[in-house]
Structures are given as C-alpha cells and as structure tokens.
Write a protein that holds these residues in place. Structure first.
Motif, PDB file in Angstrom:
ATOM      1  N   LEU A 182       1.171  10.675   5.121  1.00 16.24           N
ATOM      2  CA  LEU A 182       1.358  11.797   5.978  1.00 16.24           C
ATOM      3  C   LEU A 182       0.472  12.364   6.844  1.00 16.24           C
ATOM      4  N   ASP A 183      -0.916  12.038   6.689  1.00 14.24           N
ATOM      5  CA  ASP A 183      -1.950  12.350   7.378  1.00 14.24           C
ATOM      6  C   ASP A 183      -1.882  11.509   8.834  1.00 14.24           C
ATOM      7  N   LEU A 184      -1.552  10.084   8.399  1.00 13.03           N
ATOM      8  CA  LEU A 184      -1.680   9.138   9.568  1.00 13.03           C
ATOM      9  C   LEU A 184      -0.355   9.385  10.541  1.00 13.03           C
ATOM     10  N   THR A 200       5.190   2.613  -0.929  1.00  8.25           N
ATOM     11  CA  THR A 200       5.978   3.089   0.573  1.00  8.25           C
ATOM     12  C   THR A 200       4.830   3.606   1.438  1.00  8.25           C
ATOM     13  N   THR A 201       3.854   4.273   0.727  1.00  8.95           N
ATOM     14  CA  THR A 201       2.708   4.842   1.456  1.00  8.95           C
ATOM     15  C   THR A 201       1.952   3.423   2.142  1.00  8.95           C
ATOM     16  N   ASP A 202       1.693   2.545   1.573  1.00  9.50           N
ATOM     17  CA  ASP A 202       1.148   1.026   2.026  1.00  9.50           C
ATOM     18  C   ASP A 202       1.971   0.673   3.140  1.00  9.50           C
ATOM     19  N   ILE A 203       3.488   0.419   3.125  1.00 11.35           N
ATOM     20  CA  ILE A 203       4.144  -0.023   4.010  1.00 11.35           C
ATOM     21  C   ILE A 203       4.172   0.941   5.001  1.00 11.35           C
ATOM     22  N   LEU A 204       4.123   2.061   4.854  1.00  9.59           N
ATOM     23  CA  LEU A 204       4.111   2.973   6.275  1.00  9.59           C
ATOM     24  C   LEU A 204       2.757   2.662   7.016  1.00  9.59           C
ATOM     25  N   GLU A 205       1.737   2.598   6.330  1.00 11.76           N
ATOM     26  CA  GLU A 205       0.666   2.240   6.819  1.00 11.76           C
ATOM     27  C   GLU A 205       0.468   1.297   7.871  1.00 11.76           C
TER      28      GLU A 205
END
Length: 217
Positions: A206-208, A103-108
């Motif tokens: 979340l930071d991005l 999920t993190t990779d996809i959001l980025e």
C-alpha cells in the motif's frame, strides 16, 4: 510459471508457486538478465532476448492466476495448478485461498515494471483495493500464556490474515490435520506458534502503491 522444486517430484511441489515469492524472484532475475543489469554483462544478446520473453510470459501467467470474484480482481493464491491456473492447496495447513503475503510480493513485482500495460495496471489496482478491503485494526497477533493468539489491542494494526476463503472472502486458518477454522485462536498451539497467520507486511504494498499511482494514470 515455476514450481516450488525442480526437477518435479510430485505433489504440491509441482504447482506454480507464488509462496516465498518464487515466481516473482525468478522473473526478477530474468528481468535483470534482459536489461543487462550489473553483473550480467557477459550474457549474449540472444539470451537477453529469451530472458525478456520469459519475463513477459511470467507476467501473463501471474495476471491469469489473479483471483476474481465476478468482474472484480482480488489478490493471488499461494499456489496454482499449472494447467488450469486455479488456486490449489499446499501443506496440510495451507488451504486453497487468497493470500495476503503472496499478493504483497506480486504487487511489488508488478509495480517494478518500467512500462506497465493496461492489464498490469488493472491487476495492481485490483490487488491493492482487495488488500484495503480486508485489513483490520485494533488487533494484535502476539504471544500469550496460551501461545500466539489474535487479541484486542486498541490502536494496533493494520493486520491481514494470511489466507482468505475463496467463496466467503473471510479469514481461514488450517491445522495440521487438514481441518479449516475461521478463528486462529481455535487451531492447535503448535500451528498457531509456527506460522505467520496474521501479518503486517501488506502495508508495504500500500505504501509503494501511493508512490506508484502518482506516476501511473
């Protein structure tokens, strides 16, 4: 979407693979091709157009594969079946789940879209809200005298489980015998030591998002 391995060889390798950021990395290369990024000046206009269309299709597949609970968008699985785009399992200890790392990779990847559609924006907000809802504090996944374990540690975190059950939404942990546990400390030492069951990387998304949301109403 792209499989884990090409040419196809059967088994879970044939699934569309978000694990190891495979889909997003392939799409990002094509996005660079389509945009004439440095190093791709030799690419013909025809191939640039084909690359741009492939990126659009990759985003469409990614949005379709996002896990939903009722009307609520959540995160993404590690892999999905290529025909139905539903979560599927991979290695013996990788059950069907919503996966925080993927999920993190996809959001980025999605937040790097220069002109995100309303659908992309909704997917991003849903994924971020899900990550925020499942993070835990005051815990640490670290080496002990009995291998890596999740232990109480005031002030630590946030952490995310690698995998969350599709029905209950709670953390799950697979072992090499394909058994599924609700406590990482209950699986075999070899599996606990050999896999990132709890991770801090989702904080990157979340930071991005804090920056992205300021410029995307």
């Amino acid at each position: 979407g792209w499989p884990q391995i090409w040419p196809l060889e059967g088994g879970f390798h044939d699934s569309i693979t978000f694990n190891d950021n495979a889909v997003a990395e392939a799409a990002m290369v094509l996005r660079d091709v389509a945009n004439g990024a440095e190093g791709f000046g030799f690419v013909s206009p025809e191939l640039e157009a084909r690359a741009a269309e492939a990126v659009k299709k990759a985003i469409d597949v990614t949005l379709a594969a996002q896990v939903r609970k009722g009307d609520q968008l959540q995160g993404w699985p590690q892999q999905v079946e290529p025909m139905r785009l539903v979560p599927t399992s991979a290695r013996n200890y990788e059950p069907r789940s919503v996966a925080s790392g993927e999920t993190t990779d996809i959001l980025e990847f999605l937040m790097a879209e220069p002109n995100p559609s309303p659908e992309v924006k909704a997917a991003i907000r849903g994924g971020v809200a899900w990550l925020e809802s499942v993070r835990v504090y005051d815990k640490s996944f670290e080496m002990t005298d009995d291998g890596r374990k999740l232990i109480d540690k005031p002030g630590a975190g946030p952490l995310w489980s690698r995998n969350y059950d599709l029905v209950t939404g709670r953390p799950i942990f697979g072992d090499k015998d394909q058994s599924i546990h609700d406590d990482v400390n209950g699986i075999s030492v070899g599996r606990r030591n050999g896999y990132s069951w709890w991770l801090a990387a989702p904080q990157r998304a979340l930071d991005l998002y804090a920056t992205w949301s300021a410029t995307h109403s």
